[in-house]
Design an enzyme around this catalytic site. Structure first.
Site, mmCIF file in Angstrom:
data_model
loop_
_atom_site.group_PDB
_atom_site.id
_atom_site.type_symbol
_atom_site.label_atom_id
_atom_site.label_comp_id
_atom_site.label_asym_id
_atom_site.label_seq_id
_atom_site.Cartn_x
_atom_site.Cartn_y
_atom_site.Cartn_z
ATOM 1 N N LYS A 116 0.818 -1.222 0.000
ATOM 2 C CA LYS A 116 0.000 0.000 0.000
ATOM 3 C C LYS A 116 0.857 1.280 0.000
ATOM 4 O O LYS A 116 0.422 2.317 -0.516
ATOM 5 C CB LYS A 116 -0.957 0.006 1.193
ATOM 6 C CG LYS A 116 -1.783 -1.273 1.372
ATOM 7 C CD LYS A 116 -2.606 -1.637 0.156
ATOM 8 C CE LYS A 116 -3.209 -3.034 0.287
ATOM 9 N NZ LYS A 116 -3.545 -3.646 -0.999
ATOM 10 N N GLY A 165 -9.121 -3.892 6.127
ATOM 11 C CA GLY A 165 -9.205 -3.135 7.379
ATOM 12 C C GLY A 165 -8.331 -3.667 8.503
ATOM 13 O O GLY A 165 -8.341 -3.108 9.596
ATOM 14 N N HIS A 208 -17.058 5.156 -0.494
ATOM 15 C CA HIS A 208 -16.053 4.351 -1.189
ATOM 16 C C HIS A 208 -16.455 4.320 -2.660
ATOM 17 O O HIS A 208 -17.470 3.725 -3.007
ATOM 18 C CB HIS A 208 -16.008 2.934 -0.605
ATOM 19 C CG HIS A 208 -15.126 1.989 -1.358
ATOM 20 N ND1 HIS A 208 -14.070 1.336 -0.793
ATOM 21 C CD2 HIS A 208 -15.147 1.600 -2.650
ATOM 22 C CE1 HIS A 208 -13.471 0.580 -1.703
ATOM 23 N NE2 HIS A 208 -14.123 0.718 -2.846
ATOM 24 N N LYS A 237 -18.208 -6.043 1.070
ATOM 25 C CA LYS A 237 -19.199 -5.279 0.313
ATOM 26 C C LYS A 237 -20.521 -6.044 0.289
ATOM 27 O O LYS A 237 -20.535 -7.270 0.184
ATOM 28 C CB LYS A 237 -18.698 -5.038 -1.115
ATOM 29 C CG LYS A 237 -17.504 -4.074 -1.125
ATOM 30 C CD LYS A 237 -16.845 -3.981 -2.483
ATOM 31 C CE LYS A 237 -15.604 -3.107 -2.363
ATOM 32 N NZ LYS A 237 -14.712 -3.259 -3.539
ATOM 33 N N ARG A 291 -7.184 -6.925 -10.223
ATOM 34 C CA ARG A 291 -7.934 -8.137 -10.576
ATOM 35 C C ARG A 291 -9.314 -7.743 -11.117
ATOM 36 O O ARG A 291 -9.719 -6.595 -10.993
ATOM 37 C CB ARG A 291 -8.133 -8.993 -9.327
ATOM 38 C CG ARG A 291 -8.929 -8.260 -8.255
ATOM 39 C CD ARG A 291 -9.382 -9.129 -7.092
ATOM 40 N NE ARG A 291 -10.270 -8.404 -6.203
ATOM 41 C CZ ARG A 291 -9.888 -7.608 -5.216
ATOM 42 N NH1 ARG A 291 -8.606 -7.410 -4.982
ATOM 43 N NH2 ARG A 291 -10.781 -6.986 -4.470
ATOM 44 N N ARG A 337 -25.205 -8.780 -3.152
ATOM 45 C CA ARG A 337 -24.490 -10.045 -2.928
ATOM 46 C C ARG A 337 -25.333 -10.904 -1.997
ATOM 47 O O ARG A 337 -25.474 -10.601 -0.814
ATOM 48 C CB ARG A 337 -23.140 -9.797 -2.264
ATOM 49 C CG ARG A 337 -22.175 -9.026 -3.136
ATOM 50 C CD ARG A 337 -20.779 -9.143 -2.566
ATOM 51 N NE ARG A 337 -19.875 -8.213 -3.205
ATOM 52 C CZ ARG A 337 -18.570 -8.190 -3.014
ATOM 53 N NH1 ARG A 337 -18.023 -9.050 -2.160
ATOM 54 N NH2 ARG A 337 -17.805 -7.318 -3.635
HETATM 55 C C1 MV4 Z 1 -9.561 5.005 5.422
HETATM 56 C C2 MV4 Z 1 -10.703 5.446 6.124
HETATM 57 C C3 MV4 Z 1 -10.715 6.757 6.566
HETATM 58 N N1 MV4 Z 1 -9.646 7.561 6.331
HETATM 59 N N2 MV4 Z 1 -8.527 5.838 5.209
HETATM 60 C C4 MV4 Z 1 -10.805 0.414 5.265
HETATM 61 C C5 MV4 Z 1 -10.222 -0.699 4.463
HETATM 62 C C6 MV4 Z 1 -9.099 -0.138 3.713
HETATM 63 N N3 MV4 Z 1 -8.983 -0.767 2.448
HETATM 64 C C7 MV4 Z 1 -9.338 1.322 3.661
HETATM 65 N N4 MV4 Z 1 -10.263 1.611 4.715
HETATM 66 C C8 MV4 Z 1 -10.475 2.862 5.170
HETATM 67 N N5 MV4 Z 1 -9.470 3.750 4.956
HETATM 68 C C9 MV4 Z 1 -8.583 7.088 5.676
HETATM 69 N N6 MV4 Z 1 -7.540 7.896 5.474
HETATM 70 C C10 MV4 Z 1 -11.770 4.551 6.308
HETATM 71 C C11 MV4 Z 1 -11.659 3.253 5.833
HETATM 72 C C12 MV4 Z 1 -12.821 2.414 6.025
HETATM 73 C C13 MV4 Z 1 -13.586 1.965 4.933
HETATM 74 C C14 MV4 Z 1 -13.234 2.236 3.626
HETATM 75 C C15 MV4 Z 1 -13.973 1.777 2.563
HETATM 76 C C16 MV4 Z 1 -15.135 1.065 2.809
HETATM 77 C C17 MV4 Z 1 -15.525 0.767 4.087
HETATM 78 C C18 MV4 Z 1 -14.751 1.211 5.162
HETATM 79 C C19 MV4 Z 1 -15.162 0.921 6.484
HETATM 80 C C20 MV4 Z 1 -14.402 1.368 7.533
HETATM 81 C C21 MV4 Z 1 -13.237 2.102 7.310
#
Ligand code: MV4
Length: 450
Positions: A116, A165, A208, A237, A291, A337
């Protein structure tokens, strides 16, 4: 073009790939564990090979078994689907060492996006907007406090090898930061064997939104609009839609063109998804997936483009069937889903499907490997199928989705169908007024009752 593709996956995505292969006139090889001997992907493939016992690490993740299956059947390419070995750069290299094509991006790009920190550095260099934070990894408390003071609290400590996460810790104030760093490091070491972490500004209520891309590996790349995947539970999701209810056409074109230009610069090969958090009208890159994704059908429904067909073509060195000007986004699509899980506790519910009836009619698509009498094994994910609905407008799509959900019958196991029947009748969903936390709050309030 390839002559024979081995599908290194199972379930609905194995069927989806089989269908694309058939339309391209390519022979197919299914592989399966002993638990999947009567699975639909095995029945529909031209040939099949048993690659091991039920546990994924001994079968679908077993590289020597997959190589042997390629050798035995003479497959000249492998499609990994999603999950399993789809983002394993080493697997792509090993196949290539054995003169088998990997249907996916260059190993180099899989490797960059798997880290990342490297992914974010690369995105920034290519002109993609990123979340404010540390430039690279954080190695000591002093640096962390300096960066946090610059970007402001709250901040988020993330694992370089993270995903789903795990290894993520919020620090609300400077007093929490040292603790957040050490907890994130410990968790990351335990989960991924790598304790590298980085720091980002914590966005409190984003959506997202992810942009679908396709590249030919030679510097041509296009975007196919975005998907809104904000409705998640524990980083899984639940509901995805395209286009995002939060964006207007000019925002869509702007972020799409930024991402497509970056992919041209990278000479990206195959399909990919660039993930953003979207808050207060701004996009912030978080990760890239190298992917085909579970939710790709919503993009197919609004573009009319077969993404797996394109993925196979470019992997074989053929040009894409489209240029950017050919891409027209038509109407709205939503995917639900359907999991074999209790609709409120989400406890997995494997077992025999005693009755199965899928909805049909205009604008309805069901991607599933289930059938009446099929026993869902306990060893893998609990996806029974995806219901994807298209309409000319979001309202038409929701109306059709309500009708389709009412037609869908899956008896014998618990499923998440009742949750969707509730969601599709909930005002915030009808309004498209949700962020990444909305679903968890909704479920916690007990409104998910049905
Ligand atoms: C974050 C965020 C808030 N601020 N980054 C969660 C999984 C990872 N792939 C990225 N994630 C997050 N990154 C910053 N700077 C909140 C999350 C996050 C989240 C992101 C996408 C979809 C659902 C989520 C649920 C909780 C936290």
């Amino acid at each position: 073009m390839f002559e024979k593709i081995l599908i290194a996956n199972r379930g609905e995505i194995a069927l989806r790939i089989l269908r694309a292969c058939k339309e391209l006139g390519i022979a197919t090889v299914a592989v399966h564990s002993t638990a999947d001997a009567d699975a639909m992907h095995v029945r529909l493939a031209d040939e099949s090979v048993c690659i091991g016992p039920p546990a994924a690490r001994d079968s679908y993740l077993n590289i020597p078994s997959l190589l042997a299956a390629c050798e035995i059947t003479g497959a000249d390419a492998v499609h990994p689907g999603y999950g399993f070995l789809a983002e394993n750069a080493r697997f792509a290299e090993i196949l290539s060492d054995h003169n088998v094509h990997f249907i996916g991006p260059k190993a180099e790009h899989i490797r960059i996006m798997g880290d990342k920190i490297e992914a974010k550095k690369t995105a920034q260099r290519l002109g993609i907007p990123v979340v404010p934070g540390s430039e690279g990894g954080i190695t000591n408390d002093e640096d962390a406090h300096r960066v946090a003071a610059e970007i402001g609290f709250p901040v988020l400590v993330k694992a370089a090898s993270g995903g789903g996460g795990r290894g993520m810790k919020v620090a609300m104030t400077a007093d929490d930061l040292s603790q957040a760093l050490s907890t994130a490091r410990t968790e990351a070491k335990a989960a991924f064997g790598d304790d590298s972490v980085y720091l980002e500004k914590y966005l409190s209520t984003p959506r997202h939104i992810e942009v679908q891309v396709l590249g030919d590996g030679k510097g041509n790349a296009i975007h196919l609009g975005e998907r809104d995947c904000s409705l998640q539970r524990r980083h899984q999701k639940v509901w995805e839609e395209a286009p995002s209810p939060a964006l207007n056409a000019s925002q869509r074109t702007e972020i799409g063109e930024i991402v497509a230009a970056a992919m041209r610069e990278l000479k990206y090969l195959g399909v990919g998804t660039v993930e953003f958090l979207y808050e207060d009208g701004r996009f912030y890159f978080i990760e890239m997936n190298t992917r085909i994704q579970v939710e790709h059908p919503v993009t197919e429904m609004i573009t009319g483009i077969d993404l797996i067909n394109e993925q196979i073509r470019v992997a074989a060195g053929l040009p894409m069937n489209f240029t950017q000007k050919d891409i027209v986004l038509d109407g709205h699509a939503i995917e639900c889903r359907i999991n074999a899980e209790h609709p409120r506790t989400f406890r997995p519910s494997p077992g025999k499907i005693t009755h199965y009836h899928v909805p049909g009619g205009l604008g309805i698509r069901v991607d599933s490997a289930a059938y009446q009498g099929y026993t869902i094994p306990p060893y893998y994910d609990s996806l029974v199928g995806k219901l994807i609905v298209h309409g000319r407008t979001r309202e038409e799509c929701l109306m059709r989705l309500r009708r389709a959900l009412d037609e869908f019958v899956v008896d014998g196991v618990e499923t998440t169908l009742p949750l969707f029947r509730t969601l599709v009748r909930t005002q915030a969903i009808a309004d498209g007024a949700y962020d990444i936390h909305w679903l968890e709050h909704f479920l916690a309030e007990g409104e998910g009752k049905s």
